[in-house]
Design an enzyme around this catalytic site. Structure first.
Site, PDB file in Angstrom:
ATOM      1  N   HIS A 392       0.823  -1.205   0.000  1.00  0.00           N
ATOM      2  CA  HIS A 392       0.000   0.000   0.000  1.00  0.00           C
ATOM      3  C   HIS A 392       0.864   1.265   0.000  1.00  0.00           C
ATOM      4  O   HIS A 392       0.690   2.149  -0.854  1.00  0.00           O
ATOM      5  CB  HIS A 392      -0.916  -0.017   1.234  1.00  0.00           C
ATOM      6  CG  HIS A 392      -1.786   1.194   1.382  1.00  0.00           C
ATOM      7  ND1 HIS A 392      -3.119   1.194   1.033  1.00  0.00           N
ATOM      8  CD2 HIS A 392      -1.537   2.450   1.842  1.00  0.00           C
ATOM      9  CE1 HIS A 392      -3.641   2.391   1.255  1.00  0.00           C
ATOM     10  NE2 HIS A 392      -2.700   3.169   1.765  1.00  0.00           N
ATOM     11  N   GLU A 393       1.799   1.350   0.941  1.00  0.00           N
ATOM     12  CA  GLU A 393       2.642   2.540   1.037  1.00  0.00           C
ATOM     13  C   GLU A 393       3.573   2.665  -0.170  1.00  0.00           C
ATOM     14  O   GLU A 393       3.882   3.783  -0.606  1.00  0.00           O
ATOM     15  CB  GLU A 393       3.453   2.521   2.337  1.00  0.00           C
ATOM     16  CG  GLU A 393       2.616   2.487   3.615  1.00  0.00           C
ATOM     17  CD  GLU A 393       1.625   3.636   3.737  1.00  0.00           C
ATOM     18  OE1 GLU A 393       1.817   4.678   3.059  1.00  0.00           O
ATOM     19  OE2 GLU A 393       0.656   3.497   4.498  1.00  0.00           O
ATOM     20  N   HIS A 396       1.842   4.612  -2.835  1.00  0.00           N
ATOM     21  CA  HIS A 396       1.954   6.065  -2.642  1.00  0.00           C
ATOM     22  C   HIS A 396       3.321   6.571  -3.100  1.00  0.00           C
ATOM     23  O   HIS A 396       3.431   7.595  -3.784  1.00  0.00           O
ATOM     24  CB  HIS A 396       1.773   6.414  -1.159  1.00  0.00           C
ATOM     25  CG  HIS A 396       0.367   6.339  -0.672  1.00  0.00           C
ATOM     26  ND1 HIS A 396      -0.684   6.972  -1.299  1.00  0.00           N
ATOM     27  CD2 HIS A 396      -0.174   5.706   0.411  1.00  0.00           C
ATOM     28  CE1 HIS A 396      -1.805   6.738  -0.629  1.00  0.00           C
ATOM     29  NE2 HIS A 396      -1.526   5.972   0.399  1.00  0.00           N
ATOM     30  N   HIS A 399       3.857   6.484  -6.856  1.00  0.00           N
ATOM     31  CA  HIS A 399       3.028   7.561  -7.409  1.00  0.00           C
ATOM     32  C   HIS A 399       3.758   8.902  -7.281  1.00  0.00           C
ATOM     33  O   HIS A 399       3.846   9.686  -8.239  1.00  0.00           O
ATOM     34  CB  HIS A 399       1.688   7.601  -6.658  1.00  0.00           C
ATOM     35  CG  HIS A 399       0.681   8.558  -7.233  1.00  0.00           C
ATOM     36  ND1 HIS A 399      -0.498   8.869  -6.594  1.00  0.00           N
ATOM     37  CD2 HIS A 399       0.675   9.296  -8.372  1.00  0.00           C
ATOM     38  CE1 HIS A 399      -1.185   9.725  -7.323  1.00  0.00           C
ATOM     39  NE2 HIS A 399      -0.491  10.008  -8.400  1.00  0.00           N
TER      40      HIS A 399
END
Length: 605
Positions: A392-393, A396, A399
């Site tokens: 998940h991290e 980020h 991105h």
């Protein structure tokens, strides 16, 4: 007596498991030098302030000054907050973080004049500036974002009066926060071992996952008994907040509080309405999942305090950090070699601060500035949940990496509306990878349940919150008093509609609105649901090998804030003003629910 295991000090953590902050500043002395340089730049504000409307060259100088200040400040701030978070007991870095916050306040004050001055420039003059100075072209969208709200900006004096009253207008939200986090006192109850335990917000969340039903029930009833005694106070704070929100929208000539809130990111209100419509249409899927939970828990009546306890037990698989790194690369392989090379760079160049040490901030996050690496904070333990958190991290951080490598500083960030899409897409890819590679039915059941619970909590529950939030704003705008009874009656019926006939209508849940801080965030929660839906749809397109799906997805990661969020997502292949992306997400949920039901039947056989 067994020796108590102690966390390592920061100095005892192996260097390879810490983030490398020397690539930001080689030393704290270099940080101090940059800090002093920025302070000096702030004294030069009069060289541009009050002049940007005089010529295109002056406008360009003003923009360059603004962005230079912001860019340098972000780097200083990120270094200080990361240093502080790695060991919050270190007084030297506590002081550094305080200094960075003070500098942020000074910088904000020094550049606060810029937007009001832009709005004072007549449209025809701005158009002339852009026509005669091609160096301004890159800033066209940046300026358009400001001037698009021109019709809603009041006179300087009126805006100053509203700004001056900001602390007063925010009193209800602050009162809620103090009451909910500091002053409220919950009773002592019994835990799973029969020991006395002080009920708190954090403890409540843990006890709701307890396999002991009596413990769950006691936590649930005692928590809401406390809120019951303060419900009129919470009704007062929430009502005052909603009235302010409506008032602020009205005086700025917006049709509603929702219109004003969504205008900040140029989100059409149709996005909100479509979310509520499609989720309502698909509530039978949630009812099916809830009914399955009732069956697996083998209870005659399913209560609200039964909705969070594990129904498949703990995962029978674990991962060391090294194993998790390998699994991450395999799970994210559908995103292509370029994407994977960035993930490898993150692992090899110490973007990740891995293990827990004494004083380290809890939880996990991705953070960074335009000129730093997109760092990740973890507090690793060898669980499947930690693998999901890492993926998940990493979503980020990649991105952020793509955005900063492909956009100039002015567009080198992205809105909250877009932020969770990249991280949740990664989670969807990991779920699919695990279902493809794990053959143990118990592990597969855990993975499916993890996905279904995440969907339930993010799409269904957050949409329920969004529906309640819009309801109370509309009713307050119509002059209907937001009394305790009025809000509780609606919330209780809304909750019953969402969770369906298999859940008992516990009277306590009708006052759940008293404890939800998101109702003070001004039309924020819907973005959790839209982001999760978009991520689910995008992951499905990528996994299906849909033509150009990956190319368009990577274009979204590279776009930053160079266009309005809705337009960015359209180019990624998701029109968030239409139903399709939420409907597609619901199809994935249904397919996973079908698989989960079949797997449970197999395990029972």
């Amino acid at each position: 007596m067994a020796e108590t295991k102690k966390l390592p000090t920061r100095a005892e953590v192996p260097e390879e498991l810490t983030w490398d902050l020397e690539v930001i500043f080689k030393s704290d002395a270099e940080f101090n030098q940059s800090y002093q340089e920025l302070e000096e730049k702030l004294t030069k504000v009069d060289s541009v302030k009050g002049k940007i409307g005089q010529s295109s060259e002056d406008l360009l100088k003003g923009i360059d000054y603004l962005l230079d200040i912001s860019n340098q400040l972000e780097t200083i701030y990120v270094y200080a907050h990361l240093k502080n978070d790695q060991d919050t007991t270190n007084s030297e870095y506590q002081a550094m973080y305080d200094r960075a916050n003070n500098l942020a306040t000074k910088s904000s004050e020094a550049i606060s004049w810029f937007e009001p001055e832009v709005l004072e420039i007549p449209e025809e003059t701005l158009a002339k500036f852009f026509e005669e100075n091609k160096k301004l072209d890159i800033y066209r969208h940046f300026i358009d974002q400001m001037t698009s709200s021109r019709a809603h900006i009041l006179s300087a004096n009126e805006e100053a009066l509203l700004a001056g009253a900001g602390e007063i207008f925010g009193a209800s939200s602050r009162t809620f926060s103090v009451l909910n986090n500091a002053d409220i006192q919950f009773p002592v109850i019994k835990d799973e071992e029969g020991n006395d335990i002080q009920l708190t917000h954090g403890v409540y969340g843990q006890l709701m996952e307890s396999t002991n039903r009596e413990v769950r029930e006691a936590a649930f009833k005692n928590l809401y008994k406390t809120y019951e005694g303060l419900k009129n106070t919470f009704a007062s704070t929430l009502s005052a907040h909603v009235k302010y929100h409506n008032y602020n929208a009205d005086v700025h000539h917006y049709s509603s509080a929702r219109a004003k809130a969504l205008a900040a990111n140029h989100i059409p209100e149709a996005v909100y309405d479509t979310l509520l419509e499609v989720v309502t249409e698909n509530l039978p899927l949630l009812h099916r999942y809830v009914a399955l939970r009732k069956e697996l828990l083998d209870v005659e009546e399913l209560h609200m305090y039964d909705l969070y306890t594990p129904i498949t037990g703990e995962a029978t698989v674990s991962y060391t950090y090294e194993e998790a790194k390998a699994e991450t690369l395999k799970a994210l392989a559908p995103l292509g070699e370029e994407y994977l090379s960035i993930v490898e760079e993150a692992f090899e160049n110490r973007w990740v601060d891995v293990v827990e040490n004494s004083g380290k901030r809890s939880g996990a996050y991705s953070s960074g500035a335009y000129e730093t690496n997109p760092y990740i904070l973890m507090n690793w333990n060898d669980t499947l949940n930690q693998l999901f958190t890492l993926v998940h991290e990493m979503g980020h951080s990649v991105h952020s990496y793509y955005t900063r490598k492909n956009q100039p500083y002015v567009y080198g960030d992205y809105s909250i509306f877009l932020a969770e899409i990249a991280s949740t897409t990664n989670e969807n890819l990991l779920t699919e990878y695990l279902l493809e590679t794990q053959t143990d039915p118990k592990i597969r059941a855990y993975v499916l349940n993890h996905y279904l619970d995440g969907f339930k909590g993010t799409i269904f529950r957050q949409t329920q919150f969004a529906e309640f939030e819009h309801f109370i704003h509309e009713k307050a705008a119509a002059g209907i008093p937001l009394t305790t009874e009025f809000m509780s009656d609606y919330y209780g019926k809304l909750n019953a509609r969402y969770y369906g006939p298999d859940v008992v209508e516990d009277p306590e849940i009708a006052i759940e609105w008293t404890r939800i801080p998101h109702f003070y965030y001004n039309y924020y929660v819907y973005q959790y649901a839209t982001g999760f839906s978009a991520a689910s749809a995008l992951a499905a397109k990528i996994l299906a090998g849909e033509e150009h799906a990956l190319e368009h997805y990577l274009d979204y990661l590279k776009s930053g804030s160079s266009n309005f969020p809705i337009e960015v997502m359209k180019k990624a292949g998701v029109d968030m003003t239409e139903k399709a992306y939420i409907t597609d997400a619901m199809h994935v949920f249904e397919a996973r629910l079908n698989e989960f039901e079949a797997l449970i039947a197999e395990l029972k056989a």
